[in-house]
Structures are given as C-alpha cells and as structure tokens.
Write a protein that holds these residues in place. Structure first.
Motif, PDB file in Angstrom:
ATOM      1  N   UNK A 236      39.777 -37.016 -24.888  1.00  0.00           N
ATOM      2  CA  UNK A 236      38.795 -38.025 -25.267  1.00  0.00           C
ATOM      3  C   UNK A 236      37.372 -37.593 -25.008  1.00  0.00           C
ATOM      4  N   UNK A 237      37.207 -36.338 -24.532  1.00  0.00           N
ATOM      5  CA  UNK A 237      35.875 -35.754 -24.287  1.00  0.00           C
ATOM      6  C   UNK A 237      35.103 -36.501 -23.205  1.00  0.00           C
ATOM      7  N   UNK A 238      35.816 -36.952 -22.163  1.00  0.00           N
ATOM      8  CA  UNK A 238      35.120 -37.539 -21.026  1.00  0.00           C
ATOM      9  C   UNK A 238      35.864 -37.181 -19.756  1.00  0.00           C
ATOM     10  N   UNK A 239      35.449 -37.766 -18.631  1.00  0.00           N
ATOM     11  CA  UNK A 239      36.023 -37.349 -17.360  1.00  0.00           C
ATOM     12  C   UNK A 239      35.316 -36.118 -16.840  1.00  0.00           C
ATOM     13  N   UNK A 240      36.050 -35.277 -16.098  1.00  0.00           N
ATOM     14  CA  UNK A 240      35.445 -34.138 -15.415  1.00  0.00           C
ATOM     15  C   UNK A 240      34.804 -33.135 -16.360  1.00  0.00           C
ATOM     16  N   UNK A 241      35.335 -33.028 -17.579  1.00  0.00           N
ATOM     17  CA  UNK A 241      34.757 -32.052 -18.507  1.00  0.00           C
ATOM     18  C   UNK A 241      33.304 -32.373 -18.834  1.00  0.00           C
ATOM     19  N   UNK A 242      32.868 -33.612 -18.620  1.00  0.00           N
ATOM     20  CA  UNK A 242      31.478 -33.974 -18.876  1.00  0.00           C
ATOM     21  C   UNK A 242      30.514 -33.275 -17.923  1.00  0.00           C
ATOM     22  N   UNK A 243      31.021 -32.804 -16.784  1.00  0.00           N
ATOM     23  CA  UNK A 243      30.122 -32.126 -15.852  1.00  0.00           C
ATOM     24  C   UNK A 243      29.533 -30.864 -16.468  1.00  0.00           C
ATOM     25  N   UNK A 244      30.188 -30.305 -17.464  1.00  0.00           N
ATOM     26  CA  UNK A 244      29.644 -29.124 -18.146  1.00  0.00           C
ATOM     27  C   UNK A 244      28.540 -29.499 -19.122  1.00  0.00           C
ATOM     28  N   UNK A 245      28.311 -30.797 -19.317  1.00  0.00           N
ATOM     29  CA  UNK A 245      27.308 -31.258 -20.270  1.00  0.00           C
ATOM     30  C   UNK A 245      26.382 -32.267 -19.594  1.00  0.00           C
ATOM     31  N   UNK A 246      25.670 -31.810 -18.580  1.00  0.00           N
ATOM     32  CA  UNK A 246      24.793 -32.692 -17.821  1.00  0.00           C
ATOM     33  C   UNK A 246      23.762 -33.410 -18.698  1.00  0.00           C
ATOM     34  N   UNK A 247      23.137 -32.755 -19.691  1.00  0.00           N
ATOM     35  CA  UNK A 247      22.191 -33.498 -20.537  1.00  0.00           C
ATOM     36  C   UNK A 247      22.842 -34.650 -21.287  1.00  0.00           C
ATOM     37  N   UNK A 248      24.098 -34.475 -21.722  1.00  0.00           N
ATOM     38  CA  UNK A 248      24.805 -35.565 -22.389  1.00  0.00           C
ATOM     39  C   UNK A 248      25.059 -36.713 -21.423  1.00  0.00           C
ATOM     40  N   UNK A 249      25.490 -36.387 -20.197  1.00  0.00           N
ATOM     41  CA  UNK A 249      25.701 -37.431 -19.196  1.00  0.00           C
ATOM     42  C   UNK A 249      24.399 -38.165 -18.921  1.00  0.00           C
ATOM     43  N   UNK A 250      23.300 -37.417 -18.861  1.00  0.00           N
ATOM     44  CA  UNK A 250      21.997 -38.051 -18.651  1.00  0.00           C
ATOM     45  C   UNK A 250      21.666 -39.005 -19.793  1.00  0.00           C
ATOM     46  N   UNK A 251      21.963 -38.610 -21.017  1.00  0.00           N
ATOM     47  CA  UNK A 251      21.729 -39.500 -22.159  1.00  0.00           C
ATOM     48  C   UNK A 251      22.583 -40.764 -22.057  1.00  0.00           C
ATOM     49  N   UNK A 252      23.837 -40.579 -21.636  1.00  0.00           N
ATOM     50  CA  UNK A 252      24.734 -41.730 -21.463  1.00  0.00           C
ATOM     51  C   UNK A 252      24.192 -42.677 -20.405  1.00  0.00           C
ATOM     52  N   UNK A 253      23.787 -42.115 -19.275  1.00  0.00           N
ATOM     53  CA  UNK A 253      23.268 -42.935 -18.183  1.00  0.00           C
ATOM     54  C   UNK A 253      22.005 -43.677 -18.616  1.00  0.00           C
ATOM     55  N   UNK A 254      21.092 -42.973 -19.279  1.00  0.00           N
ATOM     56  CA  UNK A 254      19.851 -43.636 -19.704  1.00  0.00           C
ATOM     57  C   UNK A 254      20.144 -44.790 -20.651  1.00  0.00           C
ATOM     58  N   UNK A 255      21.077 -44.579 -21.587  1.00  0.00           N
ATOM     59  CA  UNK A 255      21.425 -45.658 -22.510  1.00  0.00           C
ATOM     60  C   UNK A 255      21.981 -46.859 -21.761  1.00  0.00           C
ATOM     61  N   UNK A 256      22.791 -46.614 -20.747  1.00  0.00           N
ATOM     62  CA  UNK A 256      23.372 -47.705 -19.966  1.00  0.00           C
ATOM     63  C   UNK A 256      22.313 -48.386 -19.105  1.00  0.00           C
ATOM     64  N   UNK A 257      21.483 -47.588 -18.461  1.00  0.00           N
ATOM     65  CA  UNK A 257      20.421 -48.149 -17.621  1.00  0.00           C
ATOM     66  C   UNK A 257      19.487 -49.023 -18.446  1.00  0.00           C
TER      67      UNK A 257
END
Length: 345
Positions: free
Chosen positions: A107-128
């Motif tokens: 599903x392209x989430x979970x621990x594999x997201x750690x390799x894509x820190x900018x994507x996680x940052x985008x996700x967090x900003x959208x949620x915040x």
C-alpha cells in the motif's frame, strides 16, 4: 497544545497493535489507567474514504485521551481522514511510518515511507493544515541494513519542519524483506541510544520511545532521556501493570482498583454492547484474558472466558462460571459440559 502538555500526554502510552487495540480493548485499558494515551489499530485511508466510517472510528467517550493512527501516503487522502478523525473526537492523529509488513508495503505506507522523508513531510503538512489536534509520527530508527544515525536524524528533521512536534520511535530498524512482522519486533537489535540522541539533537520536540519495554524500571530509565514511553505487547498480555501507571507516572493517588471490579465493569460493558450494537461478548472478552496473569486460578479463569462452547450464554453467567472454575479443582471441561443452570444453581 503546548510542549509541556504534549510531553505529559505522551508520558506513557499503549501502542497501536493490529487486531488487538480495537475499541473493546481500549475500553478495558482505560478502566485500568485514566491517563495513559491509547491508540487505535492502524486504519488505512482507503478504509475510511471508501468503507464503513462508523465501524472504524466509533469509540466510547471513556477512551480519551485517544489517538487515531492512519496508514497512507497520499497527502490529500491523509488530510481528509485526519479531518474525519478530528470530527469524530480523536485527541491526536498519528501517521504510521513504522509497520514493516509486506501488506502495508504494497500500500506504499508504513516503514517504507522512511525512505521518502519529503513525502512524509508533505503528508504531515497537509494534515497539520487540515486539523487543530496534534499530528504525530510513529517510525523506526532505520530501514533494512542502514544503521546510520544520520538517516533517522535527517528523517525527523525533515518531517519536523512540516509541523510535526511529536515523534514516537521504535528503537529497531525495520527490515522490509526477509522478516515477518513478528521477527521485525525481535531480530533487529534494539538501539535505544539513537532515540536518546534524537532528543538531544531536537530538544524542542516531544520524543517517545518504543520497543522491548516490559517493566516499570525500564520505563523510569527511559524517561531519564526522552519525554515518553510507548508499551506494546506487555500491556496487552499483562494488563494489570496499567493499574499502577497513573500513580507511578502521573502522580495520581495509589490505585484502589481490584481485578474483580474491572471484570464486573467489562461485563456491564458487554451487556451494553449487546443491546446497543448487537456485539457478542466473546470478541470483547478476549482482550481481558491477561487480567489475572500470575494469580491463583488464572489459567482456569482464562479457559472459561475463552471457551467457544460457552458463547451461547450471557456474559454474566460466563463470569460466574469463570469464578467458580478459578476456585475449584475440577477440570474446566466439567464446567463447559454442564448446563449453566446446573452450575449456577
């Protein structure tokens, strides 16, 4: 919410655990500790956007403080689901960047997201940007064989810039290939010192530690270095430990709880659930099987509550059977084979 409030709320928590920390489990845990932060099982964005929202998000008001853990990697979807979580009354929205299972990776989430820190940052900003409650991240210290501290340091630094102020860190790497989720909780070595270093390098953040924590002494030791501790399977298998948490970690008066009172409250909850939602007692009772861990008669008591042959009986009758079995030398099979009328007469 200020930094001090965040640190207090995250001081000790029960980890999100798939198939375990459902709303019935959380109600049980809340009977034992009023202050520990509780988490839902991971709920995927797809399940909320295309599935039965009440089934996934319904909870009892007694469960607060309560965090919703989301699984996903699409900023727009995560923002929409964060808004749903806030609307339903959750106190925190958490994104899963730590689960190593292959199903989650697909599903392209979970621990594999750690390799894509900018994507996680985008996700967090959208949620915040979408909610007023805190948005937090649960992650590992690394993935696969990359044991560089710089990797997790840079991940946290990047995501923190997007507005995340609280990080819950499982102090093991996640091996994305070759290990089952169970093996990922046991084989990669625990390296608590890396989590401690994160707190030193990011003193303004709230940092909680997770992984292999099973005793009060360990919790105290970790709290010398980080702001909070998340406990996983030990809280589930030995739930009576939670009865000491409010006094030990939050300064509350010593607990006057008894196991019998907690069990009675759970039976009343089962009765309410049966009336309000048609829920059988059996899937609720499974979460409290560790309540008498280490006590005389615990095995017999547990066997009665988990005996599928008793499913047809009301929960209160099963409780009486369990008490009788715990204090009697007769095999549990004898109770199960007798009619409830005979046993309770």
């Amino acid at each position: 919410m200020g930094k001090a409030a965040a640190q207090t709320r995250n001081r000790i928590s029960v980890a999100p655990m798939m198939d375990w920390t459902d709303r019935h489990c959380r109600y049980f845990h809340r009977l034992l500790s009023h202050h520990a932060l509780l988490y839902t099982e991971m709920v995927t964005t797809g399940a909320l956007l295309h599935g039965d929202v009440p089934r996934h998000l319904r909870f009892d008001a007694e469960e607060h403080p309560l965090a919703l853990q989301l699984g996903g990697s699409e900023p727009t979807d995560l923002a929409a689901c964060a808004k749903l979580g806030e609307a339903w009354g959750y106190d925190e929205i958490n994104i899963n960047c730590g689960c190593p299972s292959e199903r989650v990776q697909r599903g392209a989430f979970g621990a594999c997201l750690m390799a894509e820190a900018p994507l996680v940052a985008d996700c967090v900003k959208a949620m915040v940007d979408a909610v007023s409650v805190p948005v937090t991240v649960k992650h590992r210290i690394g993935i696969d064989r990359n044991e560089s501290y710089a990797f997790v340091r840079d991940f946290v630094g990047t995501v923190a810039q997007a507005g995340c102020k609280t990080f819950i860190v499982h102090a093991r790497n996640a091996w994305l290939q070759g290990l089952s989720p169970k093996e990922n909780r046991e084989i990669p070595p625990l390296r608590y010192e890396l989590v401690y270093q994160l707190k030193k390098d990011f003193p303004a953040l709230t940092v909680a530690i997770n992984g292999g924590i099973t005793t009060t002494e360990q919790v105290h030791a970790h709290l010398q270095h980080v702001d909070g501790v998340m406990v996983g399977r030990e809280a589930y298998h030995n739930p009576w430990w939670l009865a000491d948490w409010d006094a030990t970690f939050f300064g509350a008066p010593p607990s006057a709880l008894t196991r019998e009172w907690v069990e009675e409250q759970m039976v009343e909850y089962m009765e309410r659930e049966a009336i309000q939602h048609g829920t059988a007692w059996y899937p609720i009772a499974r979460h409290m099987l560790g309540l008498r861990h280490g006590q005389p008669g615990a095995r017999r008591w547990r066997q009665v509550w988990s005996d599928h042959r008793l499913k047809h009986l009301p929960a209160r009758e099963v409780m009486l059977l369990a008490h009788a079995a715990a204090s009697d030398a007769a095999p549990v099979a004898a109770w199960a084979s007798a009619s409830s009328a005979d046993v309770l007469a």
